[in-house]
Structures are given as structure tokens and as C-alpha cells.
Design a protein around this motif. Sequence first.
Motif, PDB file in Angstrom:
ATOM      1  N   GLU A   1      29.813  39.655  12.828  1.00 23.40           N
ATOM      2  CA  GLU A   1      28.512  39.905  12.198  1.00 23.40           C
ATOM      3  C   GLU A   1      28.726  40.506  10.810  1.00 23.40           C
ATOM      4  O   GLU A   1      29.612  41.323  10.600  1.00 23.40           O
ATOM      5  N   ASN A   2      27.880  40.090   9.881  1.00 24.78           N
ATOM      6  CA  ASN A   2      27.908  40.581   8.504  1.00 24.78           C
ATOM      7  C   ASN A   2      26.711  41.492   8.255  1.00 24.78           C
ATOM      8  O   ASN A   2      25.717  41.460   8.981  1.00 24.78           O
ATOM      9  N   GLY A   3      26.803  42.296   7.202  1.00 24.49           N
ATOM     10  CA  GLY A   3      25.676  43.083   6.744  1.00 24.49           C
ATOM     11  C   GLY A   3      25.402  44.358   7.525  1.00 24.49           C
ATOM     12  O   GLY A   3      24.292  44.880   7.464  1.00 24.49           O
TER      13      GLY A   3
ATOM     14  N   HIS B   1      29.451  46.457   5.759  1.00 25.73           N
ATOM     15  CA  HIS B   1      30.604  45.892   6.467  1.00 25.73           C
ATOM     16  C   HIS B   1      30.312  44.437   6.810  1.00 25.73           C
ATOM     17  O   HIS B   1      29.272  44.121   7.386  1.00 25.73           O
ATOM     18  N   ASN B   2      31.239  43.535   6.498  1.00 30.62           N
ATOM     19  CA  ASN B   2      31.108  42.115   6.820  1.00 30.62           C
ATOM     20  C   ASN B   2      32.267  41.685   7.712  1.00 30.62           C
ATOM     21  O   ASN B   2      33.343  42.269   7.669  1.00 30.62           O
ATOM     22  N   GLY B   3      32.029  40.650   8.492  1.00 38.42           N
ATOM     23  CA  GLY B   3      33.075  40.129   9.370  1.00 38.42           C
ATOM     24  C   GLY B   3      33.439  41.091  10.483  1.00 38.42           C
ATOM     25  O   GLY B   3      34.582  41.124  10.923  1.00 38.42           O
TER      26      GLY B   3
ATOM     27  N   ASN C   1      22.909  36.677  10.596  1.00 42.04           N
ATOM     28  CA  ASN C   1      24.014  37.398   9.958  1.00 42.04           C
ATOM     29  C   ASN C   1      25.343  37.168  10.668  1.00 42.04           C
ATOM     30  O   ASN C   1      26.334  37.817  10.324  1.00 42.04           O
ATOM     31  N   SER C   2      25.356  36.288  11.663  1.00 37.00           N
ATOM     32  CA  SER C   2      26.535  36.169  12.526  1.00 37.00           C
ATOM     33  C   SER C   2      27.201  34.803  12.426  1.00 37.00           C
ATOM     34  O   SER C   2      26.590  33.832  11.976  1.00 37.00           O
TER      35      SER C   2
ATOM     36  N   TYR D   1      35.689  29.069  10.350  1.00 42.18           N
ATOM     37  CA  TYR D   1      34.531  29.975  10.328  1.00 42.18           C
ATOM     38  C   TYR D   1      33.278  29.123  10.224  1.00 42.18           C
ATOM     39  O   TYR D   1      33.219  28.209   9.393  1.00 42.18           O
TER      40      TYR D   1
END
Length: 174
Positions: free
Chosen positions: A67-69, A92-94, A142-143, A164
Motif C-alpha cells: 500500500e502507498n500513501g 510511506h509507499n510500498g 492506493n494498493s 508490480y
Amino acid sequence: GYPSAIINRTREWSENTSELDQALRAWAPLGLAINSTVSGSDITGTVRVKFNVTTDKSMKIVIALVENGLVYPQTNYYAPTYGSDPISNFVHNGVLRKTATDLFGDPINVAAQVKDNILDIPFTMTLSGSTATGTFTAIPANSAIIAYVVDGSAQELGTYNVQYAPLGTNKDFD
């Protein structure tokens, strides 16, 4: 400790961009494709592995939800020279949320590792889960799904390929 990155799960990055370029240009012995759908809180999909060679090397596949953001404080090991510690409102991303496989990978049958063979690996998981600090529900927009094939031997010789794909999309071999 000190922030670092590991290239191909085998060596620490020296922060030289040519080292990253070289890793990205490396020929992959297999390709990966990802197809996923979201219905309510359920994720279903298929990861496809297409072998470019016939091999008897031990391999494992990992299928993960990231998940990002996510906004949380971040430790700043460079403080006070560069800002304060912690850095508040850090994005935080990834972020690894969960895996559909074993965290270190599920074995790939060596009989499937034949040139031009395509191995379909179905998976299911939910958007929710728990961590050491509580529960979460990932936001689908966001995922993404990350699939990667790693060396399955005791030597753990790195990663063969990674793909990805945002949730709800079909990412073909590339």
C-alpha cells in the motif's frame, strides 16, 4: 540503523546509479504477469510465470499486497544535520501489508520450469489484516500486487524477476 538498500536481495547498494542501471538491464530467465480484481474486501487474481529457459534451479514465488500513501512519523538518522527526528507526516509507499504466499516464497515445481511454459498461480486475500500495532484495511486505489521469483536454494542467490501491478489491473509480461 543507517538507511540502506539491497540490490537483488544479495548486496548492499553503494549509492552509485550505474549499479542500479546494471541491475535493471540484467536479462531475466522468466517473465511475470499479474491480473487482479477487487470485490468488496476480497482480492482474487492470478500471477503468470513464463520461463525463458529450461532450468532445474530451485525457485520460489512471493505474491504480496503493498500500500502507498501511508502517513506516519519516520525516524531521521541524519538529524539534527538534516531536519528533526522524527520526521512527522512522512509519506510511506510500498508498505508490505500481507502476502498470499509464504513470506519467503512458495516453491515452484521444477517440472514447470521449461522454456516457453506458462505457469498460472491463482491467489486470494483480503484488504484487511493485523500488525503488531493493530489492524488495517488497505485502500484499493492506493494498493498493488507485487510478485517476484527468488532463488529457493540454501544460498538464496537473489531475485530472478519482479512485477508490480496496481490492484484491479492486468499487467502483461514485459
